[in-house]
Scaffold this active site. Structure first.
Site, short mmCIF file in Angstrom:
data_model
loop_
_atom_site.label_atom_id
_atom_site.label_comp_id
_atom_site.label_asym_id
_atom_site.label_seq_id
_atom_site.Cartn_x
_atom_site.Cartn_y
_atom_site.Cartn_z
N GLU A 1 0.82 -1.22 0.00
CA GLU A 1 0.00 0.00 0.00
C GLU A 1 0.86 1.27 0.00
O GLU A 1 0.58 2.23 0.73
CB GLU A 1 -0.95 0.00 1.20
CG GLU A 1 -1.92 -1.18 1.18
CD GLU A 1 -2.94 -1.14 2.31
OE1 GLU A 1 -4.08 -1.56 2.10
OE2 GLU A 1 -2.57 -0.67 3.42
N GLU B 1 -6.98 -7.59 -1.06
CA GLU B 1 -7.66 -7.44 0.23
C GLU B 1 -9.14 -7.15 0.02
O GLU B 1 -9.52 -6.01 -0.25
CB GLU B 1 -7.01 -6.34 1.08
CG GLU B 1 -5.61 -6.67 1.55
CD GLU B 1 -5.07 -5.66 2.56
OE1 GLU B 1 -5.86 -4.84 3.08
OE2 GLU B 1 -3.84 -5.69 2.82
#
EC number: 3.2.1.23
Length: 731
Positions: A182, A251
């Site tokens: 991320e 995710e």
């Protein structure tokens, strides 16, 4: 068997193994990950090995397989594996190789997210705290000290995996690896150094020659051949940065984390299923549930700060490893339906047609296969749609799956699995408690350091403990007016967080604490001071280190000031620059009161004289393990804040005294979900029950130790069994 035949057999077996490893391959095209020449729809779930015990792993993996998963995804937790520079730990809950081999034994694949930054609501984002004190370091940017440390650890993990032949090209289960995590939003914020770092990280990872693809999540500019992937509640609109890369969702947030002071989030099974079906119908071919089993933040591993000890995440398998129904079963049925469409899904791109104002059909039609997804995006109204000569009823916010373009086998809003209700059944209460009061530390004790001014907490403790004492003397002259007029002076303290107990002359004057949204805090109160020397002792308490953001090297905690005393004859004193004495940790920690041997080093009090509702109190008791194998927890609802140990192992922080704020109300599955929707337990403790792994217990004489910071009633602590009861009717 003759020697010649035996030799020939050995040669054939050797060639067979060599051919098998040589023929094993993982690649990709725009449709899917390709394993040994076969395009696959891959369904994955996150299970973080340190958040459960090795004894739990086989059952968790089996239940994941039974739930229709192909892949287990996990981060690699740097701070657990390298607690000090060059000293590695891969035992017990951190036995990464054992965990991966157990996954392999069940015939599942692994997506290994090496990072080594993990976020994950984990302490310091998975970075070891010692890294912060490497000279010249700047985290997650084009910085040589950071890159050197990151590369060394990444190489360590890859070398271990290769040595154990765990990559798919070696015959192992690892089909994907992730570098960084991320980083896109951070790169956008810091600019050119971030872009340079991204390019370096990708090149470094690819150069390790694992034989399997590398991914970067939330990284739009992931350099080739690294695949950029999506994280979020919904990812149907995501597109990889090159047309020849597959559409991957690393995710799928099955719920959300619980923070101390926050309500408990849930996410309806229907909406999770809807988001997955929507992703698949739009060309997605890899999805991973984050989390599939959340587990427990044992010890001091919770980040945030203010992350709860429970990392349940409303996952399909709950914190204790039990199926959460109807979510587990509803998703299992979804996976079966998706798999029945696999041949069509990996062969062609979908054609999309409108079925109504807010309805669509996504059709995957090849020469030999046809699969259709009929979607109703309306959050309020059911509709009947016509498709392929048939009529189909679509509830609000739902997708129906037709593996043959005719027969509906699954609808995301039609839940066939029974719902289950959690039951916490007491099996032991009335523990034979004994107490030991942790006296307020004084500045003249050993193991203290006196410095001019206020110092940042983690710089002193190096995060070896939650606790740091700040101590100084306040000398009050006999002529101070407040001694006669009764107008006590005002003590004001500003802290970077996260909690603070203020003691004057050994007596608690007050407690303050922050929150995840605002970890900083202030104490401002009129205090009782006497003529002469007054002992001021501040117990600063950390509640996990932040796990997300920029410039980790600049983050701080503890009492940074200013500290002022107002209402004296001379006006206001600024005490920030005074001499302050520091002591790391508690006496009880130094004595090891949480261990069997350490607990015998002090005199404990029991019976009527035992301390109750007193701050800074240690409690201990022994108990026998209840029969059976049902998961266990401690009901800590009568306590305030502190820590728990079983037989010397840290269960984690307890904080039932932090009541969940916010708004809880009705929860509809339909409509766009966010983490503020479908919250529960408002006005109750954010976490009341604390998981006690069965494997930590012995049949008799288990030592339970509780350190209570605020004061509580240990007589009401009970051991409970966690179970589930299915509702009599189907939803």
């Amino acid at each position: 068997m003759g020697v010649g035949i035996q030799t020939m057999w050995s040669i054939l077996l050797l060639f067979s193994c060599i051919f098998s490893a040589a023929s094993a391959s993982v690649s990709y095209d725009h449709k899917a990950i390709i394993i040994n020449g076969q395009k696959r729809i891959l369904i994955s779930g996150s299970i973080h090995y340190p958040r459960s015990t090795p004894e739990m792993w086989p059952d968790l993996i089996q239940k994941a397989k039974d739930g229709g998963l192909d892949v287990i995804q996990t981060y690699v937790f740097w701070n657990g594996h390298e607690p000090s520079p060059g000293n590695y730990y891969f035992e017990e809950r951190y036995d990464l190789v054992k965990f991966i081999k157990l996954v392999q034994q069940e015939g599942l694949f692994v997506n290994l997210r090496i990072g080594p930054y993990v976020c994950a609501e984990w302490n310091f984002g998975g970075f070891p705290v010692w890294l912060k004190y490497v000279p010249g370091i700047a985290f997650r940017t084009d910085n040589e000290p950071f890159k050197a440390a990151m590369q060394k650890f990444t190489e360590k993990i890859v070398s271990m995996m290769k040595a154990e032949k765990l990559f798919q090209t070696q015959g192992g289960p690892i089909i994907l690896s992730q570098i960084e995590n991320e980083f896109g939003p951070v790169e956008w914020e810091i600019g050119a150094p971030g872009k340079a770092y991204t390019k370096w990280a990708a090149q470094m990872a690819v150069g390790l020659d694992t034989g399997v693809p590398w991914i970067m999540c939330k990284q739009e500019d992931a350099p080739d051949p690294v695949i950029d992937t999506c994280n979020g509640f919904y990812c149907e609109n995501f597109k990889p940065n090159k047309d020849y890369k597959p559409k991957m969702w690393t995710e799928v947030w099955t719920g959300w984390y619980t923070e101390f002071g926050g309500a408990v989030p849930t996410r309806p099974a229907e909406d999770v299923a809807f988001s997955v079906a929507r992703f698949i119908q739009s060309g997605g071919s890899f999805l991973n549930y984050y989390m599939y089993h959340g587990g427990t933040n044992f010890g001091r591993t919770a980040g945030g700060p203010f992350m709860a000890t429970s990392y349940d995440y409303d996952a399909p398998l709950d914190e204790y490893g039990l199926p959460r129904e109807p979510k587990w079963g509803h998703l299992r049925d979804l996976h079966k339906a998706i798999k029945s469409c696999e041949s069509a899904l990996v062969s062609v791109d979908p054609s999309v047609t409108k079925l109504g104002s807010n309805q669509e059909a996504h059709v995957f039609k090849s020469e030999s296969d046809c699969a259709a997804f009929l979607a109703n995006y309306d959050a309020k109204y059911s509709v009947k749609v016509s498709f392929g000569g048939g009529q189909y009823d679509l509830p609000p916010w739902s997708i129906s799956i037709l593996p043959d373009c005719k027969t509906e086998v699954y609808n995301t809003a039609k839940v066939g699995s029974q719902s289950s209700q959690v039951q916490m059944t007491p099996v032991h209460s009335g523990f034979p408690w004994q107490s030991f009061i942790e006296e307020t530390t004084s500045s003249d004790e050993t193991d203290t350091t006196t410095l001019d001014g206020l110092y940042e907490q983690i710089n002193i403790t190096r995060d070896t403990t939650d606790y740091l004492w700040y101590m100084t003397d306040i000398t009050i002259g006999s002529d101070e007016a407040f001694l006669k007029n009764g107008k006590s002076p005002l003590l004001t303290i500003f802290s970077a967080g996260h909690a603070l107990n203020v003691f004057i002359n050994g007596q608690l004057s007050g407690t303050v604490y922050g929150s995840l949204e605002n970890p900083k805090l202030s104490f401002s109160q009129n205090v009782n001071l006497r003529s002469g020397i007054n002992k001021l002792a501040l117990l600063s308490i950390s509640v996990g280190l932040p796990n997300v953001g920029t410039h980790f090297e600049t983050w701080n905690a503890g009492v940074l000031g200013p500290i002022t005393l107002k209402g004296l004859n001379s006006g206001t004193w600024d005490m920030s620059g005074w001499k302050w004495t520091y002591k790391t940790g508690l006496k009880g920690e130094a004595l090891g009161l949480h261990t069997v041997t350490g607990s015998s080093s002090v005199e404990w009090v029991e019976g009527p004289s035992m301390a109750e509702k007193q701050p800074l109190t240690w409690y201990k008791a022994t108990f026998n393990a209840p029969p059976g194998d049902a998961p266990l927890a401690l009901d800590m609802g009568s306590m305030g804040k502190g820590q728990i140990w079983i037989n010397g192992q840290s269960v984690g922080r307890h904080w039932p005294g932090y009541i969940a704020r916010g708004s809880c109300g009705d929860c509809s599955y339909a409509g766009t979900y966010d983490d503020k929707k479908c919250r529960t337990h408002c006005g109750e403790p954010s976490q009341r029950w604390y998981h006690i792994p069965r494997s930590w217990l012995t049949p008799t004489g288990n030592l339970l130790v509780v350190f209570e910071e605020w004061g509580g009633d240990p007589s009401r602590i009970s051991l409970v069994e966690r179970g589930t009861a299915l509702d009599a009717k189907k939803l």
